[in-house]
Design a protein around this motif. Structure first.
Motif, mmCIF file in Angstrom:
data_model
loop_
_atom_site.group_PDB
_atom_site.id
_atom_site.type_symbol
_atom_site.label_atom_id
_atom_site.label_comp_id
_atom_site.label_asym_id
_atom_site.label_seq_id
_atom_site.Cartn_x
_atom_site.Cartn_y
_atom_site.Cartn_z
ATOM 1 N N THR A 151 -71.569 67.564 59.682
ATOM 2 C CA THR A 151 -70.779 67.395 60.894
ATOM 3 C C THR A 151 -71.698 67.184 62.095
ATOM 4 O O THR A 151 -72.890 67.499 62.051
ATOM 5 C CB THR A 151 -69.858 68.601 61.142
ATOM 6 O OG1 THR A 151 -70.654 69.771 61.310
ATOM 7 C CG2 THR A 151 -68.888 68.786 59.988
ATOM 8 N N GLN B 45 -60.110 65.924 74.644
ATOM 9 C CA GLN B 45 -61.271 66.702 74.213
ATOM 10 C C GLN B 45 -62.316 66.629 75.313
ATOM 11 O O GLN B 45 -62.925 65.586 75.543
ATOM 12 C CB GLN B 45 -61.845 66.158 72.901
ATOM 13 C CG GLN B 45 -62.956 67.009 72.297
ATOM 14 C CD GLN B 45 -62.443 68.283 71.653
ATOM 15 O OE1 GLN B 45 -61.289 68.376 71.262
ATOM 16 N NE2 GLN B 45 -63.303 69.281 71.531
ATOM 17 N N ARG C 177 -66.864 68.459 68.031
ATOM 18 C CA ARG C 177 -67.513 68.488 66.723
ATOM 19 C C ARG C 177 -66.772 67.504 65.829
ATOM 20 O O ARG C 177 -65.550 67.599 65.649
ATOM 21 C CB ARG C 177 -67.476 69.893 66.123
ATOM 22 C CG ARG C 177 -68.298 70.014 64.839
ATOM 23 C CD ARG C 177 -68.384 71.472 64.396
ATOM 24 N NE ARG C 177 -69.160 71.619 63.184
ATOM 25 C CZ ARG C 177 -69.433 72.788 62.604
ATOM 26 N NH1 ARG C 177 -68.988 73.908 63.145
ATOM 27 N NH2 ARG C 177 -70.138 72.845 61.501
ATOM 28 N N LEU C 178 -67.530 66.537 65.296
ATOM 29 C CA LEU C 178 -66.942 65.474 64.494
ATOM 30 C C LEU C 178 -67.174 65.719 63.015
ATOM 31 O O LEU C 178 -68.175 66.319 62.609
ATOM 32 C CB LEU C 178 -67.558 64.121 64.874
ATOM 33 C CG LEU C 178 -67.493 63.706 66.341
ATOM 34 C CD1 LEU C 178 -68.066 62.299 66.507
ATOM 35 C CD2 LEU C 178 -66.086 63.796 66.889
ATOM 36 N N SER C 179 -66.268 65.198 62.200
ATOM 37 C CA SER C 179 -66.430 65.245 60.751
ATOM 38 C C SER C 179 -67.636 64.390 60.343
ATOM 39 O O SER C 179 -68.192 63.630 61.142
ATOM 40 C CB SER C 179 -65.169 64.713 60.073
ATOM 41 O OG SER C 179 -64.969 63.351 60.428
ATOM 42 N N GLN D 67 -62.947 62.074 62.647
ATOM 43 C CA GLN D 67 -62.023 63.154 62.976
ATOM 44 C C GLN D 67 -62.726 64.270 63.736
ATOM 45 O O GLN D 67 -63.928 64.496 63.567
ATOM 46 C CB GLN D 67 -61.402 63.741 61.699
ATOM 47 C CG GLN D 67 -60.520 62.774 60.935
ATOM 48 C CD GLN D 67 -59.971 63.416 59.678
ATOM 49 O OE1 GLN D 67 -60.654 64.181 59.002
ATOM 50 N NE2 GLN D 67 -58.714 63.124 59.381
ATOM 51 N N LEU D 68 -61.958 64.971 64.565
ATOM 52 C CA LEU D 68 -62.456 66.169 65.213
ATOM 53 C C LEU D 68 -62.352 67.350 64.262
ATOM 54 O O LEU D 68 -61.387 67.457 63.495
ATOM 55 C CB LEU D 68 -61.640 66.476 66.466
ATOM 56 C CG LEU D 68 -61.768 65.504 67.640
ATOM 57 C CD1 LEU D 68 -60.717 65.843 68.693
ATOM 58 C CD2 LEU D 68 -63.158 65.571 68.249
ATOM 59 N N VAL D 69 -63.336 68.235 64.302
ATOM 60 C CA VAL D 69 -63.221 69.503 63.587
ATOM 61 C C VAL D 69 -62.313 70.395 64.428
ATOM 62 O O VAL D 69 -62.623 70.706 65.581
ATOM 63 C CB VAL D 69 -64.597 70.152 63.379
ATOM 64 C CG1 VAL D 69 -64.450 71.541 62.761
ATOM 65 C CG2 VAL D 69 -65.469 69.262 62.505
ATOM 66 N N ALA D 70 -61.176 70.760 63.899
ATOM 67 C CA ALA D 70 -60.116 71.429 64.653
ATOM 68 C C ALA D 70 -60.599 72.726 65.288
ATOM 69 O O ALA D 70 -61.328 73.513 64.676
ATOM 70 C CB ALA D 70 -58.923 71.711 63.740
ATOM 71 N N PHE E 237 -62.646 73.368 67.746
ATOM 72 C CA PHE E 237 -63.981 73.544 68.319
ATOM 73 C C PHE E 237 -64.014 73.037 69.754
ATOM 74 O O PHE E 237 -63.905 71.841 70.004
ATOM 75 C CB PHE E 237 -65.036 72.801 67.496
ATOM 76 C CG PHE E 237 -66.438 73.033 67.993
ATOM 77 C CD1 PHE E 237 -67.172 74.108 67.554
ATOM 78 C CD2 PHE E 237 -66.999 72.196 68.950
ATOM 79 C CE1 PHE E 237 -68.450 74.352 68.037
ATOM 80 C CE2 PHE E 237 -68.270 72.429 69.451
ATOM 81 C CZ PHE E 237 -68.998 73.503 68.984
#
Length: 296
Positions: A245, A260, A265-267, A272-275, A277
């Protein structure tokens, strides 16, 4: 302990012009007492002997302070412009990037290599140099350096905002970027497998849309497996985390259609966003630096 630099004049109510050292619990370290004026530190590099290199827009623009904060009076490169980036070679030599034309009494446009004592390394020869500012530097292995910034040419040859050089200053011919980035690069982060994450204010790379962040392969080609949505404003800081990530900072307020603010924080694919964060964490200003600590 943590060395911090920036545009400030006091820390915890104590005078501190541009640099301070904090203890592990965040308190001001009284054992670190800088003797110079460093208001406007933009980059810091820690040397193996305990010396601390500072670059920025402060009066001397590039300085070395000792572990107790005293200025090393023997280190006098004296660039004639701002220093934005520092990177240390494994043998102690110092890559310096910024907006200058003279450093260590030598003509060098925006990029130079210094010996550990601050004198010029004449073996790093880049002719007329870069025609625009350098904002980011990374040493690649033992024999190359990666530079990003606002430049569009190196020694008269097209090099749009990113270039990789050999240790003698020659262009690395194995790194080909086509038309490169269409606007400024602000940050570079190397990935363990040789790829690199790039952040900035650009909208595309070599004819393919990439807004503010992209990942390149070791050969300079665009890594199509990393396909992020768009950020609304520039990406200024990147850190590659365990598991693939990506932590991103900047002046943005959204990622794709999702609100945001300033940090995300991206996958691993970037899509995708890391939920959960940092959502809504910083509603104003910008994140300019990310420091990854050993604890994660």
């Amino acid at each position: 302990k943590l060395v911090i630099g920036g545009v400030f004049s006091n820390v915890a109510g104590q005078p501190s012009r541009g640099i301070a050292r904090l203890t592990a619990d965040g308190l001001l370290d009284a054992g670190f007492a800088p003797t110079g004026d460093f208001f406007g530190v933009f980059t810091i590099a820690l040397q193996s002997d305990g010396g601390i290199l500072l670059g920025g827009g402060f009066p001397s623009r590039l300085a070395r302070v000792q572990a107790d904060g005293r200025t090393d009076a023997s280190f006098l490169p004296a660039p004639n412009g701002v220093v934005n980036a520092l990177a240390l070679h494994g043998d102690g030599r110092i890559f310096v990037g910024g907006s200058f034309s003279l450093i260590a009494n030598a003509s060098r446009n925006n990029l130079a290599l210094l010996k550990p004592d601050g004198t010029i390394d004449s073996g790093f020869a880049i002719g007329t140099g870069l025609n625009g500012s350098v904002y980011a530097l990374r040493v690649v292995g033992t024999d190359r350096v990666l530079a990003g910034g606002a430049f569009t040419s190196l020694n008269g040859t097209t090099a749009n905002r990113i270039v990789r050089l050999q240790i003698n200053g020659g262009v690395d011919g194995t790194f080909t970027t086509g038309t490169g980035f269409n606007f400024d690069v602000y940050t570079l982060e190397l990935v363990a497998d040789g790829r690199m994450l790039v952040g900035g204010a650009f909208g595309g790379f070599n004819g393919t849309q990439r807004l503010a962040i992209a990942r390149l392969n070791f050969n300079g080609g665009l890594d199509l497996s990393f396909a992020p949505l768009t950020f609304t404003h520039a990406v200024i800081a990147i850190s590659y985390l365990n598991g693939g990530t990506v932590l991103v900072g900047g002046g943005f307020s959204s990622f794709g259609a999702t609100t945001q603010y300033r940090i995300a924080r991206l996958s691993a694919s970037g899509s995708q966003l890391v939920a959960g964060f940092g959502a809504g964490l910083l509603s104003s200003g910008a994140v300019n630096r990310i420091v990854r600590l050993s604890g994660g």
